[in-house]
Each structure stands twice: as C-alpha cells, then as structure tokens.
Design a protein around this motif. Structure first.
Motif, PDB file in Angstrom:
ATOM      1  N   LEU A 225      -4.294   8.655   0.418  1.00 19.16           N
ATOM      2  CA  LEU A 225      -4.063   7.239   0.709  1.00 19.16           C
ATOM      3  C   LEU A 225      -3.090   7.094   1.876  1.00 19.16           C
ATOM      4  CD1 LEU A 225      -4.328   4.215   0.139  1.00 19.16           C
ATOM      5  CD2 LEU A 225      -2.577   4.484  -1.659  1.00 19.16           C
ATOM      6  N   PHE A 226      -2.013   7.868   1.870  1.00 18.99           N
ATOM      7  CA  PHE A 226      -1.030   7.807   2.942  1.00 18.99           C
ATOM      8  C   PHE A 226      -1.683   8.117   4.290  1.00 18.99           C
ATOM      9  CE2 PHE A 226       2.277   9.749   5.599  1.00 18.99           C
ATOM     10  CZ  PHE A 226       3.230   8.743   5.593  1.00 18.99           C
TER      11      PHE A 226
ATOM     12  N   PHE B 169       4.788   9.316  -8.560  1.00 15.95           N
ATOM     13  CA  PHE B 169       5.519   9.326  -9.825  1.00 15.95           C
ATOM     14  C   PHE B 169       4.606   9.634 -11.003  1.00 15.95           C
ATOM     15  CE2 PHE B 169       8.946   7.416  -7.459  1.00 15.95           C
ATOM     16  CZ  PHE B 169      10.079   7.816  -8.151  1.00 15.95           C
ATOM     17  N   LEU B 170       3.318   9.317 -10.857  1.00 14.76           N
ATOM     18  CA  LEU B 170       2.345   9.602 -11.911  1.00 14.76           C
ATOM     19  C   LEU B 170       1.713  10.987 -11.741  1.00 14.76           C
ATOM     20  CD1 LEU B 170       0.636   6.114 -12.146  1.00 14.76           C
ATOM     21  CD2 LEU B 170       2.121   7.198 -13.869  1.00 14.76           C
ATOM     22  N   ASN B 171       2.257  11.783 -10.827  1.00 15.90           N
ATOM     23  CA  ASN B 171       1.788  13.150 -10.589  1.00 15.90           C
ATOM     24  C   ASN B 171       0.368  13.182 -10.027  1.00 15.90           C
ATOM     25  OD1 ASN B 171       2.583  15.828 -10.492  1.00 15.90           O
ATOM     26  ND2 ASN B 171       1.668  16.309 -12.466  1.00 15.90           N
ATOM     27  N   ARG B 172       0.029  12.172  -9.237  1.00 10.70           N
ATOM     28  CA  ARG B 172      -1.285  12.073  -8.603  1.00 10.70           C
ATOM     29  C   ARG B 172      -1.120  12.330  -7.098  1.00 10.70           C
ATOM     30  NH1 ARG B 172      -3.242   6.466 -11.264  1.00 10.70           N
ATOM     31  NH2 ARG B 172      -4.857   6.616  -9.660  1.00 10.70           N
ATOM     32  N   GLY B 173      -0.582  13.500  -6.784  1.00  9.99           N
ATOM     33  CA  GLY B 173      -0.195  13.838  -5.428  1.00  9.99           C
ATOM     34  C   GLY B 173      -1.332  13.867  -4.422  1.00  9.99           C
ATOM     35  N   GLU B 174      -2.464  14.447  -4.792  1.00  9.69           N
ATOM     36  CA  GLU B 174      -3.585  14.518  -3.844  1.00  9.69           C
ATOM     37  C   GLU B 174      -4.075  13.128  -3.485  1.00  9.69           C
ATOM     38  OE1 GLU B 174      -6.713  17.188  -4.950  1.00  9.69           O
ATOM     39  OE2 GLU B 174      -5.305  18.795  -5.442  1.00  9.69           O
ATOM     40  N   GLU B 175      -4.164  12.268  -4.470  1.00  4.75           N
ATOM     41  CA  GLU B 175      -4.605  10.891  -4.238  1.00  4.75           C
ATOM     42  C   GLU B 175      -3.594  10.143  -3.369  1.00  4.75           C
ATOM     43  OE1 GLU B 175      -5.824   7.004  -6.930  1.00  4.75           O
ATOM     44  OE2 GLU B 175      -5.419   8.909  -7.931  1.00  4.75           O
TER      45      GLU B 175
ATOM     46  N   SER C  12       0.827  -1.197   0.000  1.00 14.83           N
ATOM     47  CA  SER C  12       0.000   0.000   0.000  1.00 14.83           C
ATOM     48  C   SER C  12       0.866   1.253   0.000  1.00 14.83           C
ATOM     49  CB  SER C  12      -0.923  -0.004   1.218  1.00 14.83           C
ATOM     50  OG  SER C  12      -1.820  -1.095   1.140  1.00 14.83           O
ATOM     51  N   PHE C  13       1.989   1.208   0.715  1.00 10.65           N
ATOM     52  CA  PHE C  13       2.901   2.355   0.697  1.00 10.65           C
ATOM     53  C   PHE C  13       3.604   2.470  -0.663  1.00 10.65           C
ATOM     54  CE2 PHE C  13       2.512   1.740   5.353  1.00 10.65           C
ATOM     55  CZ  PHE C  13       2.000   2.989   5.659  1.00 10.65           C
TER      56      PHE C  13
END
Length: 167
Positions: free
Chosen positions: A104-105, A94-100, A85-86
């Motif tokens: 999740l974190f 890496f896919l520039n999906r920072g908010e997601e 999960s981490f």
C-alpha cells in the motif's frame, strides 16, 4: 485515564461490527481511528482488526481512504484524505500485516507529483491531487509510515510499541 479508556471500550465499540466508532451512539467509521495504536490507546487486537476492517469496507476506495462519510456541514465533495491512507499503512503494521502495508505504501508513493510532493486530498474521479498543496500533514503521515515500515522490518509489530522517544 483508566476510567476514560474503560468508558470508550464500553460505549465506543459497535456491538455489531466490534469496531471503534466515530462517536458514542453513532456507529459510523472514521479514519482517525486508524491512529489508535499510534496513540497507545489500550484496545484488544480484535477491536483494532475490526476497526480496520470496518474502515476499509466503508471508507477505502483502492489505495485511498476517506476520513469519514456523511454530511459535515461543509459545501462540496471531498476527496480522499491522503494522510488517512498513510494511517492505514500504520494500522496494518500494528496488525502484523507487513506485506500488505508495504505494498500500500509503495502504491501511494506513485500518486505524488513529479518531485514527490502530495496535496491534502486526492480526487479519484479526476485522478488528480486536490486541496491544500503541499500539505504538511500528508507528508507527516508519509514520513511516519516510512519510519514505521523500517521499524517493522527490523523488529516486527512489537518494534512499533511505545513512543518515538522509547525507540
């Protein structure tokens, strides 16, 4: 190195999904493939995106990611491996999906015990930590994801390129 990378890009990508696979001729997902960008393995971003989508579709259950599915010769059922999960957090960055990735974190942190420690796996059916406890690899994944989130916030996805020594 270049010959091996070319061979993997030729034979290790499922033509239907466009995703990296667990093994040649065996088009199943394996969450270890989420570490591809961390290792600097040269695949197109479309392949990484397809791999993440493939893993999420087949191995993700809520915030938890199983390592793989199918018979592995070991008795009993396994829970979701928390390090996976981490790793998903890292791949999303890496896919520039920072908010997601950040969401999740933060959700994953809620599953630590009363002092924030994690086990190897999580049993979603019984809502409990299981396996080796505390698990160093899980904590390594947590620390790595936290570090990558900070780098992403400061420098975007480009800030994750290269090795830790490069940064």
């Amino acid at each position: 190195r270049d010959a091996i990378a070319a061979d993997v890009r030729e034979n290790g990508i499922d033509p239907r999904s466009g995703a990296l696979v667990q093994a040649y001729g065996y088009p199943v997902p394996d969450a270890a493939l989420l570490t591809t960008p961390l290792l600097g393995f040269p695949v197109p971003v479309e392949t990484l995106q397809a791999t993440v989508d493939f893993i999420e579709r087949h191995l993700r259950n809520g915030v938890f990611v199983h390592r793989y599915v199918g018979e592995d010769g070991l008795p009993g059922d396994e829970g979701a491996f928390l390090i996976c999960s981490f790793w998903l957090v890292d791949a999303l960055l890496f896919l520039n999906r920072g908010e997601e990735a950040d969401a999740l974190f933060r959700q994953l942190l809620e599953y630590g015990n009363d002092v924030g420690l994690f086990s190897e796996e999580f049993d979603r059916d019984n809502n409990e930590l299981m396996g080796n406890f505390p698990q160093a690899f899980t904590h390594l994944g947590l620390i790595g994801a936290a570090s990558h989130l900070e780098l992403f916030q400061k420098h975007g996805a480009e800030g994750l390129r290269g090795t830790h020594a490069d940064r």
